[in-house]
Structures are given as structure tokens and as C-alpha cells.
Design a protein around this motif. Structure first.
Motif, PDB file in Angstrom:
ATOM      1  N   CYS A 296      18.976  59.581 -29.274  1.00  0.00           N
ATOM      2  CA  CYS A 296      19.813  60.220 -30.291  1.00  0.00           C
ATOM      3  C   CYS A 296      21.233  59.661 -30.215  1.00  0.00           C
ATOM      4  O   CYS A 296      21.579  58.900 -29.311  1.00  0.00           O
ATOM      5  CB  CYS A 296      19.828  61.739 -30.101  1.00  0.00           C
ATOM      6  N   SER A 297      22.065  60.079 -31.150  1.00  0.00           N
ATOM      7  CA  SER A 297      23.432  59.536 -31.233  1.00  0.00           C
ATOM      8  C   SER A 297      24.448  60.386 -30.481  1.00  0.00           C
ATOM      9  O   SER A 297      25.624  60.029 -30.427  1.00  0.00           O
ATOM     10  CB  SER A 297      23.855  59.439 -32.702  1.00  0.00           C
TER      11      SER A 297
ATOM     12  N   ASP B 127      26.355  58.652 -27.726  1.00  0.00           N
ATOM     13  CA  ASP B 127      27.335  57.709 -28.298  1.00  0.00           C
ATOM     14  C   ASP B 127      28.609  58.452 -28.705  1.00  0.00           C
ATOM     15  O   ASP B 127      29.720  57.965 -28.480  1.00  0.00           O
ATOM     16  CB  ASP B 127      26.742  56.999 -29.524  1.00  0.00           C
ATOM     17  N   ASP B 128      28.423  59.627 -29.334  1.00  0.00           N
ATOM     18  CA  ASP B 128      29.585  60.419 -29.762  1.00  0.00           C
ATOM     19  C   ASP B 128      30.401  60.874 -28.548  1.00  0.00           C
ATOM     20  O   ASP B 128      31.636  60.844 -28.580  1.00  0.00           O
ATOM     21  CB  ASP B 128      29.125  61.647 -30.546  1.00  0.00           C
TER      22      ASP B 128
ATOM     23  N   GLU C  43      32.196  57.975 -27.018  1.00  0.00           N
ATOM     24  CA  GLU C  43      33.224  57.467 -27.926  1.00  0.00           C
ATOM     25  C   GLU C  43      34.613  57.957 -27.492  1.00  0.00           C
ATOM     26  O   GLU C  43      35.638  57.338 -27.818  1.00  0.00           O
ATOM     27  CB  GLU C  43      32.925  57.940 -29.353  1.00  0.00           C
TER      28      GLU C  43
END
Length: 453
Positions: free
Chosen positions: A246-247, A250-251, A254
Motif C-alpha cells: 500500500c501507499s 510512502d506517505d 515522505e
């Protein structure tokens, strides 16, 4: 000769000896003895020809019990050594720089704009010089995956390098997450993920301003997003593979970017402004300052136009303590309402709307919730809208397989789940839907006025 044939002939041979004829029982006993003898020989022969079964490796290892401390320690140490070995197999910064140097040196002209390219022949040459750690990346499969429309049959050096970087990052992250996998089964429990994020906070420059007293609330806020979307069955654990796919990670990572824009921070659930916003809303709703929310306090959420019927269902279905909601349950509520297009959020709201627990919404359940919308419209001096019209609109939007029932999957497939749920639970949301054409026209007029100025 086959043993069955020998046995058959022996039994069929008449008793011609000097002794009298054998009795029927004696013949049966002899038959059984012969059968046992020949079967034992046959079975023994089969056993000898199948000794290879003993060479099958053991494939199941029982996990150590809680009281087997030594075995648990041995398992933890062996896993740590294994993960360290896997970590050493990854490319470090110096090796990545060397790979970039080799790729740049073997680029194949002509360039496309400012983008350097490389053909398959040079690609293999770089693979031979880059070292054993890079071998897995220099395959025909990888080259074909990155090959697009170049007329010379080349791939972009930058795309390939980004591909390698992404793979290395994924493996590094998987190893990092696996260190918190106490059970060693490929998943993280809630406490495991909490520990991972808590130890990650000091490495994220965007979270430097957070007070340490807020860390526990931040960790809870971050962990709930992972579990709300990745653990729909509420098992209390998430596969590491799902976390990587899932993203959300990444979030979260970030936030390492020291120059992350304000807009990105506002839309990132894991940023400090976002976490403080959610927690601040919770504190503002908590009028009696007891750390929990009653139904009356929650009714002021958002535009304070959610129906009492829907709020009743929230407190019936969700985990509460003496009829009040804690911060963790509140986070699930917020995640559901702020992400109504997502299947996990629709699943959450659908369960509340399914008052008969039948697995579908029918005319009765739609009417049950919309009557509360009609009552609020009367209170606010608005002319009530006919339920029959709204019901027809909902079924037209969803187009369910069964014309009389709307399932969760129907809602998800229609891509109208957010609109349907908003119509049924929130007066402001219903009003916005009913006046959508006028609002769009008003927005266009305002845009035109701005252009004129």
C-alpha cells in the motif's frame, strides 16, 4: 509368478496325500497363512523400493511455547542473524553510486532530449561489471519490463536506476519491519507497529516540532490508518507484505523531506498538522473533558448535521466504554467519513446502515435512515423531499444485481457509495447533493467574475 496366482493354485489343488481330506476350517486356516506370508513378502519388497520417502525434508516446525524460553531466544537470535545477512546482500550507497557511474559510462546514443538510454548489449556489460549483488537486476525480464517505444530498442538509464533504487528500498523496509515481527510469522500486531512508528519518529524531520507528550497520540493516529484499511476483518494483525504494497508507508516516510510543501502536509494523514488537527477536533468535541465522547458530543462533528438515527447506530455497533467513545474508536469513525470512496470506509458505514444485519440494504432500511433526514429538513424550515424519489435515485445510481437489494459489493462497484451514504446520514450532505446543479453554476459564475477582474 504373481503371488496371487500361486495362492489361488495352492488352494485349488486337491488333497491327494495319504492323509484324509482336510476339513473346511483347515483349508481356511491354510489360506490365511499363505495370504499372510505372501502379503508380508510383497509389503516388505515395496518398503525396500520406497526408501526415498525417508529423505523428504521436514517442512513443519512447531513454534516454541511461552514457557520454552531457551527455544524462543534461539529462534529470535537466528531470525536476527538471517535478517542481518539479508541486509548485507543489499546495495549500499557506494555500490549504488558505482552502478550509476557504470550506467552513465555505457549509455547508448543518441539521447532523447536530456534522457540517457542504454541498449541490451551494454546493459549486459554493465551487469558483468557491477558485481554479484546487482546480478538479479540485469536480466532480460527486467529489460523487457522497462522497454517501451524506443525505436532503437533501448531503455532509459534513469528509469532503470529508479527501479533498482525502489527494489533496494522495498527490501530494506521489509527487513526493517521484520525486526519488529516478534512472532516471526510475516505480520505485525498493533503493538509491533506502534513500536516501529515510535522509533521512526526521530528520523522524520517533519515531526521535529512534536512534543514528546503527544507521541503516544501521534502513534495511535498513525497506526489506526494502517489497521482500518489493511485489517478489515479486525484480526489484530497485518501482513508485512500488505504494508509494503500500500501507499501508507510512502506517505509516512515522505516526512523525511525537510522541504515538504504545506499542501502535501495538509493532505498527508501522517503529518504533524494533520495529526494535530484530528486530535484537536477530538478535544474540542469533548466538552466535559473526560477524555471520551458521548453521542451528544459526537453530534457536533463536522457540520453538526448528522442524524440522530445514524449516531445511534454508531454507538450500537462500535466499541464504547459505558456508552462513550474513546480516541481509537473516534479515529475509525473519522477515517470512514473522510474516505467514503474507499471499500474499507464503505464497509464500516454499510454495517451501520444494515440495521437488520441481513447483508444488504432494502427499501425499509433506506426509509429508516431517510426519515431522519426529512425530520431535520422540517426543523430547518425546508420542504421535505419524497422518499420515493430519493429511493429511485439511489437504486438508479447503484444499479444493484438484485433490483430490490443493495449489497456492499454493489455500492463499491457503482463508484457512488460515497454519495449514497452521504444522502442517508447527513443533512448537509443531502442538501449539497440536491442543489449540486445550482452550486456548480454558482461556482462557474464566480470563476467568470474572477477572470474578468
Amino acid at each position: 509368478m504373481d503371488w496371487k496366482e500361486i495362492l489361488r493354485r495352492r488352494i485349488a489343488t486337491p488333497n491327494t496325500g495319504p492323509n484324509k481330506k482336510k476339513s473346511e476350517q483347515e483349508l481356511k486356516d491354510e489360506e490365511m497363512d499363505l495370504f499372510t506370508k505372501y502379503y508380508s513378502e510383497w509389503k516388505g519388497g515395496r518398503k525396500n523400493t520406497n526408501e526415498f520417502y525417508k529423505t523428504i525434508p521436514r517442512f513443519y516446525y512447531r513454534l516454541p511455547a511461552e514457557d520454552e524460553v531457551l527455544l524462543q531466544k534461539l529462534r529470535e537470535e537466528s531470525r536476527a542473524v538471517f535478517l542481518q545477512r539479508k541486509s548485507r546482500e543489499l546495495l549500499d550507497n557506494e555500490e549504488l553510486q558505482n552502478l550509476w557511474f557504470l550506467l552513465d559510462k555505457h549509455q547508448t546514443p543518441p539521447m532523447i532530449g536530456e534522457e540517457a538510454m542504454i541498449n541490451y548489449e551494454n546493459f549486459l556489460k554493465v551487469g558483468e561489471k557491477a558485481g554479484p549483488k546487482c546480478k538479479q537486476f540485469f536480466t532480460a525480464k527486467v529489460f523487457a519490463k522497462l522497454l517501451h517505444t524506443d525505436s532503437y530498442g533501448r531503455i532509459s538509464i534513469m528509469q532503470f536506476f529508479n527501479y533498482v533504487m525502489r527494489k533496494v528500498w522495498l527490501h530494506q523496509t521489509r527487513i526493517g519491519l521484520s525486526l519488529y515481527d516478534v512472532a516471526g510469522q510475516g505480520y505485525l500486531r498493533e503493538s509491533d507497529l506502534e513500536n516501529y512508528i515510535l522509533e521512526l519518529i526521530p528520523t522524520l524531520p517533519q515531526l521535529d516540532g512534536l512534543e514528546k507528550s503527544f507521541y503516544s497520540f501521534y502513534v495511535c493516529t498513525a497506526v489506526r490508518k494502517f489497521f482500518f484499511f489493511l485489517d478489515p476483518l479486525r484480526t489484530g494483525k497485518i501482513k508485512i507484505q500488505d504494508i509494503l504494497a500500500c501507499s501508507f508507508l510512502d506517505d509516512l516516510l515522505e516526512l523525511r523531506d525537510e522541504e515538504l510543501s504545506k499542501e502535501s502536509q495538509e493532505t498527508n494523514w501522517f503529518s504533524a498538522p494533520s495529526a494535530l488537527r484530528v486530535y484537536g477536533q477530538y478535544l474540542n468535541l469533548d466538552k466535559d473533558h473526560n477524555g471520551m465522547l458521548s453521542k451528544e458530543e459526537l453530534s457536533r462533528y463536522g457540520t453538526a448535521t448528522m442524524t440522530n438515527v445514524f449516531l445511534d447506530r454508531v454507538f450500537q455497533e462500535c466499541l464504547t466504554y459505558d456508552g462513550e467513545m474513546d480516541y481509537k474508536t473516534y479515529l475509525d469513525f473519522v477515517l470512514a467519513l473522510e474516505n467514503r470512496k474507499e471499500p474499507a470506509a464503505l464497509q464500516y458505514i454499510f454495517k451501520l446502515l444494515d440495521i437488520e444485519n441481513k447483508g444488504y440494504l432494502n427499501v425499509f432500511s433506506l426509509n429508516y435512515f431517510f426519515r431522519a433526514i426529512q425530520e431535520l429538513m422540517k426543523i430547518h424550515g425546508q420542504d421535505p423531499v419524497s422518499f420515493q424519489d430519493v429511493k429511485d435515485e439511489i437504486f438508479d445510481m447503484v444499479k444493484p444485481k438484485d433490483p430490490l437489494k443493495i449489497s456492499l459489493q454493489d455500492l463499491i462497484n457503482s463508484n457512488q457509495g460515497d454519495t449514497v451514504t452521504t444522502i442517508l446520514i447527513d443533512l448537509n450532505g443531502f442538501w449539497t447533493y440536491e442543489n449540486r446543479e445550482a452550486l456548480v453554476a454558482n461556482d462557474n459564475e464566480n470563476s467568470a467574475d474572477l477572470d474578468d477582474t
